[in-house]
Design an enzyme around this catalytic site. Structure first.
Site, mmCIF file in Angstrom:
data_model
loop_
_atom_site.group_PDB
_atom_site.id
_atom_site.type_symbol
_atom_site.label_atom_id
_atom_site.label_comp_id
_atom_site.label_asym_id
_atom_site.label_seq_id
_atom_site.Cartn_x
_atom_site.Cartn_y
_atom_site.Cartn_z
ATOM 1 N N ASN A 58 0.831 -1.190 0.000
ATOM 2 C CA ASN A 58 0.000 0.000 0.000
ATOM 3 C C ASN A 58 0.876 1.255 0.000
ATOM 4 O O ASN A 58 1.938 1.290 0.636
ATOM 5 C CB ASN A 58 -1.034 -0.002 1.137
ATOM 6 C CG ASN A 58 -0.462 -0.213 2.518
ATOM 7 O OD1 ASN A 58 0.599 -0.776 2.670
ATOM 8 N ND2 ASN A 58 -1.190 0.241 3.519
ATOM 9 N N GLU A 60 0.253 5.179 0.581
ATOM 10 C CA GLU A 60 -0.700 6.207 1.004
ATOM 11 C C GLU A 60 -0.244 7.584 0.542
ATOM 12 O O GLU A 60 0.843 7.750 -0.022
ATOM 13 C CB GLU A 60 -0.870 6.126 2.527
ATOM 14 C CG GLU A 60 -1.455 4.776 2.937
ATOM 15 C CD GLU A 60 -1.725 4.643 4.426
ATOM 16 O OE1 GLU A 60 -1.278 5.509 5.214
ATOM 17 O OE2 GLU A 60 -2.406 3.668 4.799
ATOM 18 N N ASN A 61 -1.125 8.547 0.762
ATOM 19 C CA ASN A 61 -0.863 9.897 0.266
ATOM 20 C C ASN A 61 -1.460 10.914 1.243
ATOM 21 O O ASN A 61 -2.485 10.626 1.875
ATOM 22 C CB ASN A 61 -1.500 10.049 -1.126
ATOM 23 C CG ASN A 61 -1.042 11.304 -1.829
ATOM 24 O OD1 ASN A 61 -1.588 12.383 -1.629
ATOM 25 N ND2 ASN A 61 -0.035 11.171 -2.649
ATOM 26 N N ALA A 62 -0.852 12.097 1.301
ATOM 27 C CA ALA A 62 -1.367 13.159 2.168
ATOM 28 C C ALA A 62 -2.800 13.511 1.780
ATOM 29 O O ALA A 62 -3.604 13.916 2.624
ATOM 30 C CB ALA A 62 -0.470 14.389 2.073
ATOM 31 N N CYS A 69 -4.114 0.452 -2.563
ATOM 32 C CA CYS A 69 -3.917 -0.786 -1.805
ATOM 33 C C CYS A 69 -2.802 -1.638 -2.413
ATOM 34 O O CYS A 69 -2.501 -1.546 -3.612
ATOM 35 C CB CYS A 69 -5.195 -1.618 -1.809
ATOM 36 S SG CYS A 69 -6.564 -0.918 -0.894
ATOM 37 N N GLU A 71 -2.856 -4.824 -3.078
ATOM 38 C CA GLU A 71 -3.326 -5.781 -4.085
ATOM 39 C C GLU A 71 -3.429 -5.133 -5.458
ATOM 40 O O GLU A 71 -3.032 -5.711 -6.472
ATOM 41 C CB GLU A 71 -4.697 -6.347 -3.690
ATOM 42 C CG GLU A 71 -4.691 -7.145 -2.392
ATOM 43 C CD GLU A 71 -4.942 -6.293 -1.148
ATOM 44 O OE1 GLU A 71 -4.545 -5.103 -1.138
ATOM 45 O OE2 GLU A 71 -5.523 -6.811 -0.196
ATOM 46 N N CYS A 102 -9.917 -5.619 0.242
ATOM 47 C CA CYS A 102 -11.067 -4.713 0.300
ATOM 48 C C CYS A 102 -11.947 -4.912 -0.938
ATOM 49 O O CYS A 102 -11.561 -5.579 -1.903
ATOM 50 C CB CYS A 102 -10.607 -3.255 0.403
ATOM 51 S SG CYS A 102 -10.129 -2.517 -1.167
ATOM 52 N N CYS A 105 -10.471 -3.887 -4.365
ATOM 53 C CA CYS A 105 -9.441 -4.832 -4.823
ATOM 54 C C CYS A 105 -10.067 -6.142 -5.297
ATOM 55 O O CYS A 105 -9.603 -6.741 -6.262
ATOM 56 C CB CYS A 105 -8.421 -5.078 -3.721
ATOM 57 S SG CYS A 105 -7.373 -3.637 -3.420
HETATM 58 N N1 THU Z 1 -5.269 -1.711 2.403
HETATM 59 C C1 THU Z 1 -4.671 -2.519 1.478
HETATM 60 O O1 THU Z 1 -3.542 -2.268 1.028
HETATM 61 N N2 THU Z 1 -5.343 -3.621 1.071
HETATM 62 C C2 THU Z 1 -6.590 -3.965 1.497
HETATM 63 O O2 THU Z 1 -7.187 -4.882 0.962
HETATM 64 C C3 THU Z 1 -7.196 -3.253 2.631
HETATM 65 C C4 THU Z 1 -6.581 -1.947 2.954
HETATM 66 C C5 THU Z 1 -4.551 -0.507 2.829
HETATM 67 C C6 THU Z 1 -5.194 0.774 2.399
HETATM 68 C C7 THU Z 1 -4.674 1.737 3.458
HETATM 69 O O3 THU Z 1 -3.391 2.182 3.048
HETATM 70 C C8 THU Z 1 -4.516 0.873 4.685
HETATM 71 O O4 THU Z 1 -4.511 -0.474 4.240
HETATM 72 C C9 THU Z 1 -5.626 1.042 5.709
HETATM 73 O O5 THU Z 1 -6.870 0.888 5.141
#
Ligand code: THU
Length: 148
Positions: A58, A60-62, A69, A71, A102, A105
């Protein structure tokens, strides 16, 4: 029952060497995750039909919704390498319980491999397995667009 007679999910999960490699690659990707906002690191290792493995983590970003994600990162990387046919995905987290992918994904995985095996592991050594079909029943698929 012989290995080649097992339903596809069980047959694939019986290959311990592949699963061990996928677990290592997913955990490695998890360690490289960029998750300063949630603190929830996720790694993924996607096994293609040709045996190649593509990792994702994963990022993330500001601007929170801009994050992606693990996946989907793995799918994007694999497609860019020329792979569209996937056998299984290994997801790694530091959560108490193995986490399934999620909803977004699941949909992205469905596009390429409706018969995907989804395995989720934790750094604590727990593991869960599902078929994508059970995680996303009655999916909207490329075929759903046939009646345009
Ligand atoms: N996240 C994933 O990388 N995969 C998933 O299937 C569920 C959530 C990440 C997104 C975010 O960066 C962090 O987990 C919390 O939700």
């Amino acid at each position: 029952m012989a290995n080649d007679q097992l339903p596809i999910v069980e047959a694939r999960s019986a290959d311990d060497r592949v699963m061990t490699m996928l677990r290592e690659r997913a955990l490695g990707a998890m360690a490289r995750a960029y998750a300063p906002y949630s603190g929830f690191r996720v790694g993924a290792a996607l096994l293609a039909a040709d045996g190649s493995i593509t990792e994702g983590c994963n990022v993330e970003n500001a601007s929170f919704p801009a994050g992606i994600c693990a996946e989907r990162g793995a799918v994007a990387g694999a497609v860019a390498r020329g792979n569209r046919d996937f056998d299984s995905i290994m997801i790694a987290t530091e959560a108490e319980e193995p986490t399934p992918p999620c909803g977004i994904c699941r949909q992205v995985l469905e596009e390429f491999s409706p018969r995907l095996l989804v395995v989720s592991v934790t750094t604590g050594g727990r593991e869960a397995r599902w078929s994508l079909e059970e995680l996303l029943p009655r999916a909207f698929t490329p075929k759903s667009l046939d009646r345009r």
